[in-house]
Motif scaffolding. Structure first.
Motif, PDB file in Angstrom:
ATOM      1  N   ILE A 126       0.862  -1.174   0.000  1.00 58.10           N
ATOM      2  CA  ILE A 126       0.000   0.000   0.000  1.00 58.10           C
ATOM      3  C   ILE A 126       0.901   1.227   0.000  1.00 58.10           C
ATOM      4  CG2 ILE A 126      -1.647   1.358   1.341  1.00 58.10           C
ATOM      5  CD1 ILE A 126      -2.829  -1.244   2.358  1.00 58.10           C
ATOM      6  N   VAL A 127       0.674   2.149  -0.923  1.00 62.55           N
ATOM      7  CA  VAL A 127       1.404   3.414  -0.934  1.00 62.55           C
ATOM      8  C   VAL A 127       0.440   4.516  -0.492  1.00 62.55           C
ATOM      9  CG1 VAL A 127       0.953   3.762  -3.410  1.00 62.55           C
ATOM     10  CG2 VAL A 127       2.784   5.036  -2.278  1.00 62.55           C
ATOM     11  N   LEU A 128       0.890   5.301   0.466  1.00 68.47           N
ATOM     12  CA  LEU A 128       0.104   6.397   1.022  1.00 68.47           C
ATOM     13  C   LEU A 128       0.923   7.675   0.901  1.00 68.47           C
ATOM     14  CD1 LEU A 128      -2.179   7.699   2.724  1.00 68.47           C
ATOM     15  CD2 LEU A 128      -1.006   6.835   4.775  1.00 68.47           C
ATOM     16  N   ASP A 129       0.470   8.583   0.058  1.00 68.55           N
ATOM     17  CA  ASP A 129       1.180   9.845  -0.190  1.00 68.55           C
ATOM     18  C   ASP A 129       0.359  10.975   0.406  1.00 68.55           C
ATOM     19  OD1 ASP A 129       2.390  12.133  -1.127  1.00 68.55           O
ATOM     20  OD2 ASP A 129       2.421  11.518  -3.229  1.00 68.55           O
ATOM     21  N   ARG A 130       0.938  11.682   1.392  1.00 67.09           N
ATOM     22  CA  ARG A 130       0.209  12.752   2.084  1.00 67.09           C
ATOM     23  C   ARG A 130       1.003  14.048   2.115  1.00 67.09           C
ATOM     24  NH1 ARG A 130      -0.571   9.917   7.731  1.00 67.09           N
ATOM     25  NH2 ARG A 130       1.419   9.069   7.065  1.00 67.09           N
ATOM     26  N   LEU A 131       0.292  15.149   1.940  1.00 68.20           N
ATOM     27  CA  LEU A 131       0.816  16.473   2.250  1.00 68.20           C
ATOM     28  C   LEU A 131       0.216  16.850   3.592  1.00 68.20           C
ATOM     29  CD1 LEU A 131       2.208  19.175   1.699  1.00 68.20           C
ATOM     30  CD2 LEU A 131       0.187  19.848   0.353  1.00 68.20           C
ATOM     31  N   ARG A 132       1.074  17.071   4.585  1.00 67.20           N
ATOM     32  CA  ARG A 132       0.584  17.254   5.952  1.00 67.20           C
ATOM     33  C   ARG A 132       0.720  18.711   6.390  1.00 67.20           C
ATOM     34  NH1 ARG A 132       1.816  12.272   9.684  1.00 67.20           N
ATOM     35  NH2 ARG A 132      -0.376  12.708  10.122  1.00 67.20           N
ATOM     36  N   PHE A 133      -0.342  19.194   7.033  1.00 67.99           N
ATOM     37  CA  PHE A 133      -0.427  20.586   7.472  1.00 67.99           C
ATOM     38  C   PHE A 133      -0.404  20.636   9.000  1.00 67.99           C
ATOM     39  CE2 PHE A 133      -2.297  20.361   3.334  1.00 67.99           C
ATOM     40  CZ  PHE A 133      -2.043  21.584   2.715  1.00 67.99           C
ATOM     41  N   VAL A 134       0.407  21.532   9.537  1.00 68.28           N
ATOM     42  CA  VAL A 134       0.418  21.805  10.974  1.00 68.28           C
ATOM     43  C   VAL A 134      -0.132  23.207  11.169  1.00 68.28           C
ATOM     44  CG1 VAL A 134       1.819  22.097  13.044  1.00 68.28           C
ATOM     45  CG2 VAL A 134       2.374  20.289  11.404  1.00 68.28           C
ATOM     46  N   ASN A 135      -1.234  23.312  11.898  1.00 59.88           N
ATOM     47  CA  ASN A 135      -1.898  24.608  12.081  1.00 59.88           C
ATOM     48  C   ASN A 135      -2.146  25.287  10.738  1.00 59.88           C
ATOM     49  OD1 ASN A 135      -1.779  24.170  14.874  1.00 59.88           O
ATOM     50  ND2 ASN A 135       0.208  25.177  15.030  1.00 59.88           N
ATOM     51  N   GLU A 136      -2.550  24.477   9.741  1.00 58.60           N
ATOM     52  CA  GLU A 136      -2.914  24.921   8.394  1.00 58.60           C
ATOM     53  C   GLU A 136      -1.733  25.436   7.575  1.00 58.60           C
ATOM     54  OE1 GLU A 136      -5.787  24.281   6.938  1.00 58.60           O
ATOM     55  OE2 GLU A 136      -6.256  23.256   8.803  1.00 58.60           O
ATOM     56  N   VAL A 137      -0.515  25.158   8.001  1.00 56.28           N
ATOM     57  CA  VAL A 137       0.675  25.507   7.223  1.00 56.28           C
ATOM     58  C   VAL A 137       1.232  24.224   6.614  1.00 56.28           C
ATOM     59  CG1 VAL A 137       3.027  26.429   7.315  1.00 56.28           C
ATOM     60  CG2 VAL A 137       1.221  27.462   8.708  1.00 56.28           C
ATOM     61  N   PRO A 138       1.490  24.176   5.297  1.00 58.25           N
ATOM     62  CA  PRO A 138       2.060  22.956   4.703  1.00 58.25           C
ATOM     63  C   PRO A 138       3.442  22.680   5.283  1.00 58.25           C
ATOM     64  CG  PRO A 138       2.106  24.775   3.126  1.00 58.25           C
ATOM     65  CD  PRO A 138       1.308  25.245   4.306  1.00 58.25           C
ATOM     66  N   TRP A 139       3.605  21.516   5.917  1.00 57.64           N
ATOM     67  CA  TRP A 139       4.780  21.242   6.740  1.00 57.64           C
ATOM     68  C   TRP A 139       5.689  20.175   6.138  1.00 57.64           C
ATOM     69  CZ3 TRP A 139       4.226  24.474  10.923  1.00 57.64           C
ATOM     70  CH2 TRP A 139       5.260  24.467  11.863  1.00 57.64           C
ATOM     71  N   VAL A 140       5.060  19.106   5.614  1.00 55.21           N
ATOM     72  CA  VAL A 140       5.866  17.954   5.220  1.00 55.21           C
ATOM     73  C   VAL A 140       5.097  17.110   4.213  1.00 55.21           C
ATOM     74  CG1 VAL A 140       5.006  16.667   7.219  1.00 55.21           C
ATOM     75  CG2 VAL A 140       7.077  15.880   6.073  1.00 55.21           C
ATOM     76  N   THR A 141       5.808  16.554   3.243  1.00 58.69           N
ATOM     77  CA  THR A 141       5.229  15.533   2.377  1.00 58.69           C
ATOM     78  C   THR A 141       5.765  14.186   2.843  1.00 58.69           C
ATOM     79  OG1 THR A 141       7.022  15.615   0.732  1.00 58.69           O
ATOM     80  CG2 THR A 141       5.173  17.155   0.442  1.00 58.69           C
ATOM     81  N   VAL A 142       4.891  13.190   2.899  1.00 63.18           N
ATOM     82  CA  VAL A 142       5.270  11.863   3.380  1.00 63.18           C
ATOM     83  C   VAL A 142       4.719  10.807   2.435  1.00 63.18           C
ATOM     84  CG1 VAL A 142       5.336  10.292   5.348  1.00 63.18           C
ATOM     85  CG2 VAL A 142       5.036  12.734   5.749  1.00 63.18           C
ATOM     86  N   VAL A 143       5.588   9.956   1.946  1.00 62.03           N
ATOM     87  CA  VAL A 143       5.175   8.812   1.146  1.00 62.03           C
ATOM     88  C   VAL A 143       5.472   7.557   1.961  1.00 62.03           C
ATOM     89  CG1 VAL A 143       5.392   7.565  -1.022  1.00 62.03           C
ATOM     90  CG2 VAL A 143       5.675  10.062  -0.981  1.00 62.03           C
ATOM     91  N   THR A 144       4.433   6.821   2.332  1.00 64.94           N
ATOM     92  CA  THR A 144       4.536   5.665   3.218  1.00 64.94           C
ATOM     93  C   THR A 144       4.190   4.389   2.455  1.00 64.94           C
ATOM     94  OG1 THR A 144       3.847   7.037   5.098  1.00 64.94           O
ATOM     95  CG2 THR A 144       3.697   4.654   5.378  1.00 64.94           C
ATOM     96  N   TYR A 145       4.932   3.321   2.734  1.00 65.37           N
ATOM     97  CA  TYR A 145       4.683   2.018   2.128  1.00 65.37           C
ATOM     98  C   TYR A 145       4.474   0.992   3.238  1.00 65.37           C
ATOM     99  CZ  TYR A 145       6.806   4.300  -1.931  1.00 65.37           C
ATOM    100  OH  TYR A 145       7.113   5.173  -2.949  1.00 65.37           O
ATOM    101  N   LEU A 146       3.428   0.159   3.085  1.00 66.07           N
ATOM    102  CA  LEU A 146       3.139  -0.904   4.038  1.00 66.07           C
ATOM    103  C   LEU A 146       2.826  -2.186   3.268  1.00 66.07           C
ATOM    104  CD1 LEU A 146       1.134   1.807   5.024  1.00 66.07           C
ATOM    105  CD2 LEU A 146       1.619   0.592   7.142  1.00 66.07           C
ATOM    106  N   PRO A 147       3.220  -3.346   3.793  1.00 63.98           N
ATOM    107  CA  PRO A 147       2.840  -4.607   3.137  1.00 63.98           C
ATOM    108  C   PRO A 147       1.323  -4.704   3.028  1.00 63.98           C
ATOM    109  CG  PRO A 147       4.515  -4.994   4.816  1.00 63.98           C
ATOM    110  CD  PRO A 147       4.050  -3.575   4.995  1.00 63.98           C
ATOM    111  N   TYR A 148       0.822  -5.009   1.855  1.00 68.08           N
ATOM    112  CA  TYR A 148      -0.624  -5.059   1.636  1.00 68.08           C
ATOM    113  C   TYR A 148      -1.287  -6.103   2.534  1.00 68.08           C
ATOM    114  CZ  TYR A 148      -5.090  -5.921  -0.676  1.00 68.08           C
ATOM    115  OH  TYR A 148      -6.424  -6.103  -0.946  1.00 68.08           O
ATOM    116  N   ALA A 149      -0.628  -7.252   2.727  1.00 65.13           N
ATOM    117  CA  ALA A 149      -1.212  -8.321   3.535  1.00 65.13           C
ATOM    118  C   ALA A 149      -1.391  -7.917   4.989  1.00 65.13           C
ATOM    119  CB  ALA A 149      -0.335  -9.573   3.454  1.00 65.13           C
ATOM    120  N   LEU A 150      -0.665  -6.894   5.415  1.00 60.27           N
ATOM    121  CA  LEU A 150      -0.708  -6.458   6.804  1.00 60.27           C
ATOM    122  C   LEU A 150      -2.023  -5.753   7.134  1.00 60.27           C
ATOM    123  CD1 LEU A 150       1.354  -6.432   9.226  1.00 60.27           C
ATOM    124  CD2 LEU A 150       1.864  -4.082   8.553  1.00 60.27           C
TER     125      LEU A 150
END
Length: 263
Positions: free
Chosen positions: A133-157
């Motif tokens: 599973i690929v999860l790509d997020r743009l994350r906001f802290v107090n409505e300010v764009p803070w970090v982009t994160v691309v996360t990978y997890l085993p699908y079977a998990l």
């Protein structure tokens, strides 16, 4: 408004006195994050000092991260940096921010099942081409764009993760409470790099601005990899705190291993 003049009889340098006076004003809320400070000439008149003193004080405030200086615009009170604690606690950014009273939300830009690339497979201990599973997020802290994160997890998990709404909730809390996936420890690598064009656009910074690039693999108590992510943090807004321990007689190791997570 004319301010009290600085003490010219003191052994404390004038620029440092001005620096501390401005910090006191910021801490008292007279200048709030994002506010433009008075111009150099206004500070000269208000505090009765030379432009050289003002420029040195502003330079020190910029170095310490209290202000941001923009060419042609002036000096602005910097936004408070979000600290992530490495080594001492295994928490995610969502938990770090909310524990400090901030707000956190994510713009989920991608959430799907894909075949693992060789790099992702190596980090997760699976075969290339296995489903993840690929999860790509743009994350906001107090409505300010803070970090982009691309996360990978085993699908079977956690195959049902594809049906979840991850705009507001912590991924770690969801994995633990909803899927019984316990994350025990992690290995993180941190480096400073210039922001690529796509990351710069997402974080609303200039291309080539400094960012902190984090790559991390998280593990279950039995040592099984359960998550791999790559995160690009704004360098002007993020700070990482690290606890270091000296062990007498331990050999020198130029590679610092940081055990934490960022999800």
């Amino acid at each position: 408004m004319t301010r009290q003049r600085l003490d010219r009889e003191s052994f404390v340098p004038m620029y440092y006195q001005l620096q501390q006076a401005l910090i006191q004003d910021m801490d008292a809320g007279m200048h709030r994050p994002g506010d433009r400070l008075p111009s150099e000439s206004e500070l000269c008149d208000s505090y009765g000092v030379s432009r050289t003193v003002v420029r040195q004080a502003l330079r020190e405030l910029e170095i310490s991260g209290r202000i941001v200086r923009r060419k042609g615009q002036g000096s602005f009170v910097a936004l408070p940096k979000t600290s992530e604690l490495l080594v001492q606690s295994l928490t995610g950014l969502h938990e770090d921010v909310t524990s400090r009273g901030g707000t956190m939300r994510s713009d989920v830009r991608r959430l799907e099942r894909v075949p693992a690339t060789p790099e992702v497979a190596a980090e997760l201990g699976i075969a290339p081409g296995d489903p993840v599973i690929v999860l790509d997020r743009l994350r906001f802290v107090n409505e300010v764009p803070w970090v982009t994160v691309v996360t990978y997890l085993p699908y079977a998990l956690c195959p049902r993760l594809l049906e979840e709404d991850l705009t507001q909730q912590s991924l770690y809390a969801l994995l633990e409470d909803g899927y019984g996936v316990e994350i025990s420890w992690g290995r993180r690598r941190v480096e400073a790099v210039p922001a690529p064009a796509a990351v710069a656009r997402a974080l609303e910074i200039r291309r080539g601005s400094p960012i902190l690039l984090l790559s991390s693999t998280s593990y279950a108590p039995d040592g099984r990899p359960v998550e791999y992510f790559v995160a690009s943090h704004r360098g002007d807004l993020s700070r990482f705190e690290v606890r270091l321990e000296r062990r007498k007689g331990a050999p020198y190791n130029p590679l610092l291993t940081l055990q934490s997570a960022d999800t």
